[in-house]
Every structure is written in C-alpha cells, then in structure tokens.
Scaffold this active site. Structure first.
Site, short mmCIF file in Angstrom:
data_model
loop_
_atom_site.label_atom_id
_atom_site.label_comp_id
_atom_site.label_asym_id
_atom_site.label_seq_id
_atom_site.Cartn_x
_atom_site.Cartn_y
_atom_site.Cartn_z
N CYS A 118 -12.22 -17.25 -14.14
CA CYS A 118 -13.47 -16.45 -13.84
C CYS A 118 -14.78 -17.25 -14.11
CB CYS A 118 -13.50 -15.34 -14.82
SG CYS A 118 -12.53 -13.87 -14.36
N CYS A 228 -15.48 -10.19 -16.54
CA CYS A 228 -15.05 -11.58 -16.14
C CYS A 228 -16.14 -12.83 -16.49
CB CYS A 228 -15.14 -11.49 -14.44
SG CYS A 228 -16.73 -11.12 -13.85
FE1 SF4 Z 1 -9.56 -15.98 -11.24
FE2 SF4 Z 1 -11.06 -14.06 -12.18
FE3 SF4 Z 1 -10.49 -14.11 -9.81
FE4 SF4 Z 1 -8.50 -13.51 -11.37
S1 SF4 Z 1 -10.76 -12.30 -11.10
S2 SF4 Z 1 -8.53 -14.90 -9.61
S3 SF4 Z 1 -9.14 -14.46 -12.84
S4 SF4 Z 1 -11.95 -15.72 -10.90
#
Ligand code: SF4
Length: 242
Positions: A118, A228
């Site tokens: 994230c 996030c």
């Molecule tokens: Fe990556 Fe966060 Fe998107 Fe999941 S929500 S793919 S952990 S950026």
C-alpha cells in the site's frame, strides 16, 4: 487556517457538502484537489465539484492492481463529464524491487507486506500528487470504519502538511446512493455485484448483505489494521515499512 480549525468546523455544522466545496474552491482555486478512489463517495464529490467548476482539480491513483470495472469507470466518467482525471502511478523501481524481493501477491503473507505494498502503490504516488497543494478533498465517512470515527470535516494532515477536507463525513450510505441515482452519476459496476468498498482487485471482494462495509477489504486482517496508509495520522504513517 491551520490554527482556526475548531472555528471552521463549527462554521460548517449543518452546511451542505456543496457549500463546503464551494468555500474551499473559492479560497484555494487550483491548490485544492479531490483525491478520488473512484468510490461512490468520490463520484458524488466529483459530480458536485464539476458542477461548481468544470476545471476543478481531480486526480486518482492507478496502483497497477485495479479491477477491470474501475478502469471502465474511469473511461465512462471521462465520457460523461468530458473531463480527464489526472492519473498518478507508483514509482516503477519501488514496485519492481518489492515484487522481486517479496512476490507479486506479498500482501497475503503479512500485515507488514500489505502495508509495504500500500505504501509503494498508493501512499508514495499520493505524496507526489499532493505536492504543492494547500488542501485535499476526500470522500471519507464515519460510518465506513471504526478507524474513521474521530475524523472532522476539516483536519490538518500532519503527514502531508496541508488541510484535509471530508465534506461527506456525516452522510449515510443511503444518502450517497440517493445522490448517485438522482444525478445519474456513473459508478463502479462492482457495487451491483455485492461489493461495498472497492480498492485493488486482489484485496477487495463482495460481502453478504448486512456485513460491515470494510469487511470486503483485506478480510484476512484484524479490523484495527485496515487502513491503506492514505488516511493515517503522521505517527502511524511513519510506522509503515518503507
Ligand atoms: Fe497492494 Fe494495498 Fe493494492 Fe492490496 S490494496 S494490491 S496491498 S496497494
């Protein structure tokens, strides 16, 4: 402005979301922007903003892992409003290093990995997008999560050093849908398939009727960790692995 937040929040008690948006558009012009996640809330704000000013600044972040339906919404929004959302991408080297070291689906393996993903795919491009702005607008609502209960309509974002405005903070989900239907606002078709909160494809899923709004996001984690990084306070954001 930062020192008058209590006064400002009192001033906005009972105000319509459009009035709050108009106030900040008049005050900051192109130094205020909507950071859109393409959620129903952000589509409401986009509709309101473009009705106030067709050149209002609106951007989104393409994490590289969005569902097909979200890309389709970006296209439909562009056609409907004849407006180009600005799109920010993660820094390619960060993503390459992360994926090569920890795997393409690293986020399922630990909270640390999920926060790293994230950070690289959302927080870092957000910081670039916010650079040079005086304020950013978000579609957060208190009803969405236990982590969003203590927010104010106008806050100082200590992590990014600018104001953060939450005009829909006290709206219910029903109010959001009423606005969407009444104004024919384009929305993500995944909502019609049981999704209540939509982020990246591997981290979002449909939920059963009556389930919590955030239960379809990072469902393998404890509810207390489910942010996030885009909306964390400074001290918490600094705890994100880099
Ligand atoms: Fe990556 Fe966060 Fe998107 Fe999941 S929500 S793919 S952990 S950026």
């Amino acid at each position: 402005m930062k020192d008058n937040l209590t006064e400002l929040n009192l001033k906005f008690v009972g105000n319509e979301a459009e009035d709050i948006l108009r106030y900040f558009l008049n005050l900051y012009g192109d130094k205020v922007a909507l950071a859109s996640s393409l959620s129903i809330e952000d589509q409401v704000l986009l509709d309101m903003l473009l009705k106030i000013n067709g050149n209002a600044k609106i951007f989104t972040i393409d994490t590289g892992r969005l569902p097909y339906e979200t890309y389709s919404l970006i296209d439909r929004t562009k056609s409907f409003y004849n407006y180009n959302l600005e799109i920010y991408f993660p820094a390619s080297t960060n993503v390459e290093n992360m994926v090569n070291e920890r795997g393409v689906n690293l986020f399922y393996e630990s909270v640390e990995n999920r926060k790293l993903c994230c950070f690289n795919r959302k927080v870092e491009p957000l910081k670039r997008a916010l650079n040079g702005l005086d304020a950013w607008i978000c579609g957060l609502r208190t009803e969405q999560s236990i982590t969003r209960q203590n927010l104010e309509i106008v806050e100082y974002d200590e992590s990014n050093l600018l104001l953060k405005i939450n005009p829909l903070l006290h709206w219910t989900e029903n109010q959001v849908w009423e606005y969407i239907k009444e104004n024919n606002v384009p929305y993500n078709k995944l909502y019609d398939n049981g999704y209540l909160s939509i982020g990246c494809a591997p981290c979002s899923r449909a939920v059963e009727p009556g389930e919590d709004i955030r239960s379809g996001r990072w469902w393998w984690e404890n509810p207390d960790t489910k942010e996030c990084g885009l909306h964390l306070k400074k001290v918490e954001q600094n705890e994100l692995p880099r």
